[in-house]
Every structure is written in structure tokens, then in C-alpha cells.
Scaffold this motif. Structure first.
Motif, PDB file in Angstrom:
ATOM      1  N   ILE A  64      21.436   2.832 -53.468  1.00 52.32           N
ATOM      2  CA  ILE A  64      21.679   4.595 -52.714  1.00 52.32           C
ATOM      3  C   ILE A  64      21.211   5.428 -53.449  1.00 52.32           C
ATOM      4  O   ILE A  64      20.748   5.873 -53.363  1.00 52.32           O
ATOM      5  CB  ILE A  64      22.818   4.349 -53.049  1.00 52.32           C
ATOM      6  N   MET A  65      20.580   4.491 -55.561  1.00 52.44           N
ATOM      7  CA  MET A  65      20.189   5.563 -56.267  1.00 52.44           C
ATOM      8  C   MET A  65      18.711   6.197 -55.791  1.00 52.44           C
ATOM      9  O   MET A  65      18.578   7.343 -55.699  1.00 52.44           O
ATOM     10  CB  MET A  65      20.517   5.521 -57.664  1.00 52.44           C
ATOM     11  N   LEU A  66      17.974   4.975 -54.952  1.00 54.26           N
ATOM     12  CA  LEU A  66      16.864   5.235 -54.603  1.00 54.26           C
ATOM     13  C   LEU A  66      16.322   5.956 -53.430  1.00 54.26           C
ATOM     14  O   LEU A  66      15.518   6.140 -52.887  1.00 54.26           O
ATOM     15  CB  LEU A  66      16.485   3.160 -54.460  1.00 54.26           C
ATOM     16  N   ALA A  67      17.735   6.051 -52.556  1.00 53.71           N
ATOM     17  CA  ALA A  67      17.529   6.136 -51.333  1.00 53.71           C
ATOM     18  C   ALA A  67      17.249   7.375 -51.691  1.00 53.71           C
ATOM     19  O   ALA A  67      16.477   8.260 -50.969  1.00 53.71           O
ATOM     20  CB  ALA A  67      18.528   5.091 -50.185  1.00 53.71           C
ATOM     21  N   THR A  68      18.501   8.181 -52.105  1.00 49.70           N
ATOM     22  CA  THR A  68      18.663   9.365 -52.622  1.00 49.70           C
ATOM     23  C   THR A  68      17.899  10.349 -53.557  1.00 49.70           C
ATOM     24  O   THR A  68      17.146  10.931 -52.812  1.00 49.70           O
ATOM     25  CB  THR A  68      19.806   9.731 -53.529  1.00 49.70           C
ATOM     26  N   THR A  69      16.793   9.018 -54.238  1.00 53.62           N
ATOM     27  CA  THR A  69      15.602  10.027 -55.103  1.00 53.62           C
ATOM     28  C   THR A  69      14.776   9.905 -53.596  1.00 53.62           C
ATOM     29  O   THR A  69      14.070  11.317 -53.901  1.00 53.62           O
ATOM     30  CB  THR A  69      15.216   8.729 -55.934  1.00 53.62           C
ATOM     31  N   TYR A  70      14.927   9.434 -52.513  1.00 54.15           N
ATOM     32  CA  TYR A  70      13.643   9.075 -51.590  1.00 54.15           C
ATOM     33  C   TYR A  70      13.831  10.351 -51.066  1.00 54.15           C
ATOM     34  O   TYR A  70      13.081  10.656 -50.410  1.00 54.15           O
ATOM     35  CB  TYR A  70      13.379   7.934 -51.212  1.00 54.15           C
ATOM     36  N   GLY A  71      15.481  10.680 -50.170  1.00 55.93           N
ATOM     37  CA  GLY A  71      15.813  11.132 -48.558  1.00 55.93           C
ATOM     38  C   GLY A  71      15.614  12.260 -49.583  1.00 55.93           C
ATOM     39  O   GLY A  71      15.395  13.084 -48.436  1.00 55.93           O
ATOM     40  N   ALA A  72      15.759  12.707 -50.529  1.00 51.14           N
ATOM     41  CA  ALA A  72      15.823  13.983 -50.771  1.00 51.14           C
ATOM     42  C   ALA A  72      14.408  15.192 -51.486  1.00 51.14           C
ATOM     43  O   ALA A  72      14.605  16.028 -51.842  1.00 51.14           O
ATOM     44  CB  ALA A  72      16.919  14.280 -52.276  1.00 51.14           C
ATOM     45  N   GLY A  73      13.905  14.249 -50.917  1.00 49.14           N
ATOM     46  CA  GLY A  73      11.919  14.767 -51.384  1.00 49.14           C
ATOM     47  C   GLY A  73      12.191  15.723 -50.414  1.00 49.14           C
ATOM     48  O   GLY A  73      11.415  16.315 -51.542  1.00 49.14           O
ATOM     49  N   THR A 120      22.933  10.968 -59.860  1.00 46.61           N
ATOM     50  CA  THR A 120      22.281  10.774 -60.363  1.00 46.61           C
ATOM     51  C   THR A 120      20.741  10.701 -59.359  1.00 46.61           C
ATOM     52  O   THR A 120      19.561  11.314 -59.509  1.00 46.61           O
ATOM     53  CB  THR A 120      22.913   9.521 -60.990  1.00 46.61           C
ATOM     54  N   GLY A 121      21.274   9.517 -58.715  1.00 42.94           N
ATOM     55  CA  GLY A 121      19.637   9.971 -57.808  1.00 42.94           C
ATOM     56  C   GLY A 121      19.297  11.201 -56.987  1.00 42.94           C
ATOM     57  O   GLY A 121      17.825  10.626 -57.006  1.00 42.94           O
ATOM     58  N   PHE A 122      20.025  12.068 -57.042  1.00 39.26           N
ATOM     59  CA  PHE A 122      19.699  13.472 -56.627  1.00 39.26           C
ATOM     60  C   PHE A 122      19.316  14.257 -57.879  1.00 39.26           C
ATOM     61  O   PHE A 122      17.501  14.772 -57.878  1.00 39.26           O
ATOM     62  CB  PHE A 122      20.442  14.403 -56.016  1.00 39.26           C
ATOM     63  N   GLY A 123      19.593  13.959 -59.043  1.00 39.20           N
ATOM     64  CA  GLY A 123      18.753  14.622 -60.137  1.00 39.20           C
ATOM     65  C   GLY A 123      17.412  13.772 -60.232  1.00 39.20           C
ATOM     66  O   GLY A 123      16.520  14.867 -60.448  1.00 39.20           O
ATOM     67  N   LEU A 124      17.567  12.607 -60.158  1.00 38.55           N
ATOM     68  CA  LEU A 124      16.095  12.000 -60.186  1.00 38.55           C
ATOM     69  C   LEU A 124      14.696  12.208 -59.379  1.00 38.55           C
ATOM     70  O   LEU A 124      13.965  12.515 -59.346  1.00 38.55           O
ATOM     71  CB  LEU A 124      16.227  10.434 -60.180  1.00 38.55           C
ATOM     72  N   ALA A 125      15.702  12.999 -57.705  1.00 38.09           N
ATOM     73  CA  ALA A 125      14.481  13.962 -57.598  1.00 38.09           C
ATOM     74  C   ALA A 125      14.141  14.657 -57.307  1.00 38.09           C
ATOM     75  O   ALA A 125      12.680  14.827 -56.893  1.00 38.09           O
ATOM     76  CB  ALA A 125      16.043  13.466 -55.899  1.00 38.09           C
ATOM     77  N   LEU A 126      15.091  15.169 -58.305  1.00 40.10           N
ATOM     78  CA  LEU A 126      14.346  16.574 -58.144  1.00 40.10           C
ATOM     79  C   LEU A 126      13.832  16.143 -59.833  1.00 40.10           C
ATOM     80  O   LEU A 126      12.798  17.401 -59.505  1.00 40.10           O
ATOM     81  CB  LEU A 126      15.235  17.510 -58.801  1.00 40.10           C
ATOM     82  N   ASN A 127      13.479  15.256 -60.318  1.00 44.28           N
ATOM     83  CA  ASN A 127      11.982  14.862 -61.146  1.00 44.28           C
ATOM     84  C   ASN A 127      10.864  14.187 -60.946  1.00 44.28           C
ATOM     85  O   ASN A 127       9.758  14.818 -60.994  1.00 44.28           O
ATOM     86  CB  ASN A 127      13.205  14.454 -61.968  1.00 44.28           C
ATOM     87  N   GLY A 386       7.661  15.376 -49.051  1.00 44.78           N
ATOM     88  CA  GLY A 386       8.923  15.588 -48.938  1.00 44.78           C
ATOM     89  C   GLY A 386       8.816  14.288 -47.329  1.00 44.78           C
ATOM     90  O   GLY A 386      10.164  13.572 -47.606  1.00 44.78           O
ATOM     91  N   LEU A 387       7.895  14.859 -46.272  1.00 41.83           N
ATOM     92  CA  LEU A 387       8.354  14.239 -44.860  1.00 41.83           C
ATOM     93  C   LEU A 387       7.996  12.652 -45.631  1.00 41.83           C
ATOM     94  O   LEU A 387       8.883  12.052 -44.519  1.00 41.83           O
ATOM     95  CB  LEU A 387       6.779  14.707 -44.114  1.00 41.83           C
ATOM     96  N   VAL A 388       7.228  11.750 -46.559  1.00 37.69           N
ATOM     97  CA  VAL A 388       6.534  10.939 -46.998  1.00 37.69           C
ATOM     98  C   VAL A 388       7.954   9.791 -47.405  1.00 37.69           C
ATOM     99  O   VAL A 388       8.737   9.171 -46.691  1.00 37.69           O
ATOM    100  CB  VAL A 388       5.834  10.214 -47.519  1.00 37.69           C
ATOM    101  N   THR A 389       8.808  10.367 -48.208  1.00 39.73           N
ATOM    102  CA  THR A 389       9.524  10.174 -49.383  1.00 39.73           C
ATOM    103  C   THR A 389      11.043  10.434 -47.766  1.00 39.73           C
ATOM    104  O   THR A 389      12.435   9.364 -48.369  1.00 39.73           O
ATOM    105  CB  THR A 389      10.215  11.545 -50.101  1.00 39.73           C
ATOM    106  N   ILE A 390      11.802  11.789 -46.765  1.00 40.76           N
ATOM    107  CA  ILE A 390      12.743  10.986 -46.503  1.00 40.76           C
ATOM    108  C   ILE A 390      12.466   9.936 -46.297  1.00 40.76           C
ATOM    109  O   ILE A 390      13.370   9.922 -44.998  1.00 40.76           O
ATOM    110  CB  ILE A 390      12.444  12.168 -45.961  1.00 40.76           C
TER     111      ILE A 390
END
Length: 500
Positions: A64-73, A120-127, A386-390
Motif C-alpha cells: 500500500i505504501m508503494l502503491a500510494t507513492t506511485y498512485g499519488a504521482g 507515509t506513502g503519500f508523503g513519500l510521493a510528494l518527495n 504523474g501519468l506513469v506512476t498512477i
């Protein structure tokens, strides 16, 4: 004084200077974004016993953390386009700290999904995305090297976090460790503070005020045109058009982008699961906890050397024109390592596997975003990321849990490694074949374009079309003539050619 034509134009990439400080900041941000979900695998066994869950249920935390990191791209890309990289990364670091501190007080696995996975995953996406984007803005000629150095943050952080997490776990337990890790993640705010914008993107255009009609046409000129015109246009746009301002959906008509997207979506189905289950696999074979954690350190050290080395090779005049082939080979090589992993029945065999896995993993990560920028260009790169990560987040979300299901079903880790290896070999083969097709089509299209330029008949036809268009545009009616004259006069004033 800059030439009138250069007013309002963003400066080009400096290819050095403060850019190396930006690379260091990206090194930290990207390192935390990629390494942190992998480093949490040290706590999985204890969390599994504490909550009485299965392998697949615990694997959802990292998944979920990885998916959120990429999905919030896409959200990250929109925020970068709106506010810039610096504030986005700093806010992301704050979210990471809050998420991990909150996770220390969780009483169920579902609460861990929310705190560690989503917050935390969304925070990592913003990084992650802003760090990759800002490096592309600071570098052009040395971009592969800069990307390789920035992406090297992941193995360095993993090499540090693996033994650190084991030490924290033995001394403070998983709850105390999460509190300390939350404080460590706040350093992402410091990294974001280093992302100084390249330069002003706007310039105030001064125009004479001798005529009242020109007052309404004054304003701040940006790369996209007068601010008043943009405001009026935005008011008339629907929701989809406003989103399209920040995310270029026309990329889905780009052949190279689609090839990259399909290949990467398939690749990520087996990309992260082997790292997540490497330490548990070693423990399953009877290896002690410190030796199992040391395998991640070996992988990270080799990965750390492989990324900048791959960047240097990719920047060479022999490889850079055909970097897509190099990327395809790295993915297939990664899959081959996983297919051979079940043959490693001893600790020495696992060390050899970790070394080759680290080399292959570093090669893929060093070129992951460089190949995308090579296809779509720097101007469309923010939207492309952004499109690739989602799109990738779906397979990232499913990868580790599918591996956990295979382990729970067969009671053996080898089927998980075989699945990941087969998927990645397939993805590498697909990318190699389709990139060969894409290069052939690009060469054919370029040849056709040159033929048209050399053919005087086709040039004459294009000129006639332009003349007809100009003729039609002058037949808009007498009521538009004053506005047209006024617009032409403002253009002359901007270029310094107004007649007195």
C-alpha cells in the motif's frame, strides 16, 4: 538588457553550480522514497506475530505504501506545477513524520495500512516526483549522470536503514522504532529546502500609457501569454480542461510513451516483491536475523555503485542514442536473477544472488526516469511522470501480496521468485522488441519529413495553405478590426518597433 524575444522566457538548465546541491537534496528525498518501504521488511516477522496475521496481510503494508507513492504521482505533479518542488517536498517530509509517529500507536493491522501505507506513502510521493523533476530542470548534457547520482540515494539509504532498523528493533521494539523513524523522515524537509527554483518565469512588460486603449492590455507576460487572457480562458474551461493544464493527456497518443508505460506496468508486477521477501526468505532457510539483514546491505552496496556507473555509461555517445535498448536489457537481466534465485540453497548462494540482484536493480533504477525523459522531452516530463506512476501503482499494489499468497499456498518462496523473474523477462523482451519497432518508425517518419522538405511541390502546397488561412482570418468582419489593430500595436511595443 535581454533581447525582447527573450523576455519572460525561463532560463536554460545550468548543468552544474547549485544543481549539484539540488542533486544532493534529491539524493536524500529519492533515497527515503525508495528505500524506506523496503527497509520496513525487517519488522514484518514481529508485526505478523504481534497481530497474528499471514505473510500476505503483512505484505500489504509495504504494498500500500508503494502503491500510494506511485498512485499519488498525478497529485504530486499538479502540486509541483502549481507551487514548485521546494514546498511540495517539505510538506511531504512533514507527512512522512506524522504517518510513522502515528503508526507507533496502532492497535491493528488495518490502522498500520492507514498510517504507514497511505499517510507515509503519500508523503513519500510528494518527495519522489518533485525530486526527479527538479533534477531534470537543472541538467541537460549531464542529465544521465545527475539522475544516476540522485537515484543512488536509494541504495545508500537502504544500506543504512537495514542494520539501523535491526538495531532499533532489538533495543526499542517495533513501536519505538517507528517513533524514531518518524523523526528521521523529517529530514526530507531539509532536503526540500535545497530545491531552489532556477529563476523567475515571469517578467513585467512595460508599455507606454499614451492611449487609454492600451491600459487594458498591460500585464505580466508569462511563457503561456498575457495573464488577463489566461484568466478569461480559464473561466471558460470545464474541469477536464483545467486538469489538462497540469497533466498533458495528449501523451496517450505518443507511441514511445505508450510502449514505455505498458512495459513498466508489467515490470512492476515483479519488481519490488523480491526485495520485500529477501530477508524473510533468508530467515526461513535458517539464517540468523543479522545475517539476513546483511543481505539487504550487500544488495544496497552493489546497487549504490551500479547506479552512478550506469549513469556514466548511459551518458556515453555510444549508449545514449539507444538508451531504450540498454534499459530493456537491464529489466531482462533483473528477471534472470530471480529465476536463478531458487538455486541458491546456502548463505553463500544468497550473497551471490544479492550481489547480482543489486547490480540489475541499480541499472533499472538509474535509467527508469532518464528513458522516460528521453522519449517525451523535458517540457512534458512532469505530466509524463504523474501519468506513469498512477498507472504503475496497480501492479505495485498487487506484486508483493501475490508473492505472499504464493508463499502461503505452497509454503515455499521459490514460486514467488520464479513468478517475479518470468514477469520481468517478459517485460524486458516486450520493451526491446517494441523499442526496435519505435526506432524504425521514427527513422521512417524522419526520412519522410526530409523528403517533403526537399520536394518543392509539397512546400508550395503548404505555403498556399498558410496563405489561405491568413486570407480567411482577415475575413472575420469589420467589428474585429479595431481589436486586431490594437493587438498588433501592443506586439510592436513589446518588440521595440512602435512608430512615433
Amino acid at each position: 538588457m535581454p533581447a525582447p524575444a527573450e523576455v519572460g522566457r525561463a532560463p536554460g538548465p545550468p548543468d552544474g553550480g547549485w544543481g549539484w546541491v539540488v542533486v544532493f537534496g534529491a539524493f536524500l528525498s529519492i533515497g527515503f522514497a525508495y528505500a524506506f518501504p523496503k527497509g520496513l521488511a525487517i519488522f514484518f516477522k514481529e508485526i505478523q506475530d504481534f497481530f497474528g496475521t499471514s505473510y500476505s496481510e503483512v505484505a500489504w503494508v509495504s504494498s500500500i505504501m508503494l502503491a500510494t507513492t506511485y498512485g499519488a504521482g498525478p497529485i504530486s505533479s499538479i502540486l509541483v506545477n502549481r507551487y514548485g518542488s521546494r514546498p511540495v517536498v517539505m510538506f511531504g517530509g512533514l507527512l512522512c513524520g506524522v504517518g510513522m509517529v502515528s503508526a507507533a500507536f496502532c492497535t491493528s493491522i488495518l490502522q498500520l495500512y492507514v498510517c504507514v501505507g497511505f499517510i507515509t506513502g503519500f508523503g513519500l510521493a510528494l518527495n519522489l516526483q518533485p525530486s526527479v523533476i527538479i533534477v531534470g530542470k537543472y541538467f541537460l548534457k549531464r542529465r544521465p549522470i545527475a539522475n544516476g547520482l540522485a537515484m543512488a540515494g536509494s541504495p545508500v539509504m537502504l544500506c543504512t536503514l537495514a542494520p539501523l532498523n535491526q538495531f532499533l528493533f532489538e533495543n526499542f521494539g517495533w513501536r519505538g522504532s517507528f517513533l524514531i523513524l518518524g523523526a528521521i523522515l523529517l529530514h526530507c524537509c531539509v532536503a526540500g529546502a535545497l530545491f531552489r527554483p532556477i529563476g523567475a518565469r515571469t517578467a513585467l512588460v512595460k508599455t507606454p500609457v499614451t492611449e487609454e486603449g492600451n491600459d487594458a492590455l498591460k500585464g505580466k507576460i508569462t511563457e503561456d501569454g498575457p495573464m488577463e487572457n489566461r484568466t478569461e480562458e480559464e473561466e471558460g474551461k470545464d474541469c477536464f480542461e483545467k486538469i489538462n493544464q497540469y497533466l498533458d493527456f495528449s501523451l496517450f497518443k505518443h507511441r514511445g510513451f505508450l510502449i514505455y508505460l505498458i512495459g513498466n506496468v508489467l515490470m512492476f508486477l515483479g519488481f519490488f516483491a523480491p526485495i520485500v521477501f529477501l530477508a524473510p526468505y533468508a530467515k526461513h532457510t535458517g539464517i540468523d536475523e543479522y545475517s539476513a539483514a546483511f543481505l539487504l546491505s550487500i544488495l544496497a552496496v552493489v546497487d549504490m555503485v551500479a547506479r552512478p556507473a550506469t549513469g556514466i555509461i548511459a551518458n556515453s555517445r555510444w549508449v545514449r542514442p539507444r538508451i531504450q535498448y540498454f534499459f530493456s536489457f537491464a529489466i531482462a537481466f533483473n528477471g534472470a536473477c530471480h529465476l536463478l534465485c531458487p538455486l541458491a540453497s546456502s548463505y553463500t548462494g544468497l550473497i551471490v544472488y544479492s550481489s547480482f540482484f543489486g547490480l540489475a536493480f541499480g541499472m533499472v533504477c538509474a535509467m527508469l526516469f532518464e528513458t522516460l525523459m528521453d522519449l517525451v522531452g523535458a517540457a512534458r516530463f512532469t505530466s509524463a511522470v504523474g501519468l506513469v506512476t498512477i498507472a504503475e501503482c496497480c501492479t505495485i499494489l498487487l506484486g508483493p501480496p501475490i508473492g505472499g499468497i504464493l508463499i502461503d499456498t505452497f509454503g515455499d518462496y521459490k514460486y514467488m521468485f520464479i513468478k517475479c523473474g518470468a514477469v520481468m523477462v517478459l517485460a524486458g523482451t516486450f520493451l526491446f522488441i517494441m523499442n526496435y519497432y519505435n526506432y524504425r518508425m521514427l527513422a521512417k517518419e524522419e526520412k519522410e519529413r526530409k523528403r517533403k522538405e526537399e520536394d518543392p511541390k509539397s512546400v508550395r502546397t503548404e505555403d498556399e495553405g498558410k496563405k489561405n488561412w491568413n486570407k480567411d482570418s482577415t475575413q472575420d468582419g469589420p467589428e474585429l478590426e479595431p481589436l486586431r489593430e490594437k493587438g498588433e500595436r501592443v506586439k510592436k511595443e513589446m518588440n521595440g518597433t512602435v512608430e512615433v
